[in-house]
Motif scaffolding. Sequence first.
Motif, PDB file in Angstrom:
ATOM      1  N   PRO A  33     -14.126  23.304 -14.210  1.00 13.55           N
ATOM      2  CA  PRO A  33     -13.751  22.554 -13.060  1.00 13.55           C
ATOM      3  C   PRO A  33     -14.185  22.639 -11.744  1.00 13.55           C
ATOM      4  O   PRO A  33     -14.267  23.735 -11.531  1.00 13.55           O
ATOM      5  CB  PRO A  33     -12.327  22.296 -13.389  1.00 13.55           C
ATOM      6  N   ARG A  34     -14.391  21.560 -11.077  1.00 12.31           N
ATOM      7  CA  ARG A  34     -14.772  21.838  -9.547  1.00 12.31           C
ATOM      8  C   ARG A  34     -13.924  21.122  -8.452  1.00 12.31           C
ATOM      9  O   ARG A  34     -13.602  20.298  -9.029  1.00 12.31           O
ATOM     10  CB  ARG A  34     -16.449  21.399  -9.478  1.00 12.31           C
ATOM     11  N   GLN A  35     -13.747  21.810  -7.449  1.00 12.08           N
ATOM     12  CA  GLN A  35     -13.166  21.079  -6.564  1.00 12.08           C
ATOM     13  C   GLN A  35     -14.350  19.784  -5.833  1.00 12.08           C
ATOM     14  O   GLN A  35     -15.498  20.190  -5.769  1.00 12.08           O
ATOM     15  CB  GLN A  35     -13.172  22.065  -5.024  1.00 12.08           C
ATOM     16  N   GLY A  36     -13.904  18.655  -6.055  1.00 12.35           N
ATOM     17  CA  GLY A  36     -14.353  17.654  -5.783  1.00 12.35           C
ATOM     18  C   GLY A  36     -14.691  16.720  -6.854  1.00 12.35           C
ATOM     19  O   GLY A  36     -15.357  15.613  -7.068  1.00 12.35           O
ATOM     20  N   ASP A  37     -14.111  17.031  -8.286  1.00 20.01           N
ATOM     21  CA  ASP A  37     -14.050  16.341  -9.451  1.00 20.01           C
ATOM     22  C   ASP A  37     -12.988  15.237  -9.359  1.00 20.01           C
ATOM     23  O   ASP A  37     -12.957  14.497  -9.942  1.00 20.01           O
ATOM     24  CB  ASP A  37     -13.754  17.209 -10.771  1.00 20.01           C
ATOM     25  N   GLN A  38     -12.192  15.204  -8.413  1.00 18.81           N
ATOM     26  CA  GLN A  38     -10.978  14.480  -8.405  1.00 18.81           C
ATOM     27  C   GLN A  38     -11.293  13.044  -8.345  1.00 18.81           C
ATOM     28  O   GLN A  38     -10.711  12.064  -9.266  1.00 18.81           O
ATOM     29  CB  GLN A  38      -9.916  14.489  -6.933  1.00 18.81           C
TER      30      GLN A  38
END
Length: 245
Positions: A33-38
């Motif tokens: 998962p990546r920060q920015g997937d939201q």
Amino acid sequence: MKHQLHPLEINPKTGEPFLRLAAPHQNIILTPPRQGDQSVLIQHMNDPAIYEWIEGPPTPYLPEHADFWIQFVKGESDATLEYLRKSAKDFPNGPLQFVDANPVRYLREVKENGADVLIGDVNFRRSPFEEVLDEGERKRLQEDNARKQAGDPTIQYAVGDWLAASHHGRGIMTAAIGLLMTAWGIPRMGVHHVVAHTFAGNIGSNRVFEKNGFVNRGLFDNGKTVRGEKKVMTLLEWTKNETHY
């Protein structure tokens, strides 16, 4: 000598580990998962074609829900990868260390320009023993299962997944689960026993698991209510000694 991240590949530009699905799905990769997937996650989790078949997401699915979830799953993935990097220093000559999770779980479609788009999720975790109808016994089994060390062949795992509706019917999730089982779950987690719990009527998901050697054990009712609706479930079960893996 195999590195502790084996068999993960490393993106040379970003340093991110990944697994690539085999042809004809070679444009699909599994990453952390990546920060920015939201923002993309919010779109998928507000799609009834997805959320009606999974237990977790609240409806409507709001930015704060996505922020919490990405922080949680990214933290899990980061911790596993950090352990493996530390193990590379502690065990430079092997053996490969068992871990308790798959740090690459988010399915992404890689476009011709190299950009990728989040299209799904597949994850192993310690089993919640949904199929055990007695609540006290279920809790006891959960606690006993949680105490076991990574790599213990008696651990019962559960697998959960979702895939963007735009990508249903192409065999992508069948391939992703097969890859994770053979490339990561069995060799890097020591997986011997995995279950899947699907909502009754989820024929497509059941077929995905059955194609990967899971046996449909039938319906069960443990009294579960999801978003105000009573849910009967199907138990699918995979054991290492019963399959071709």
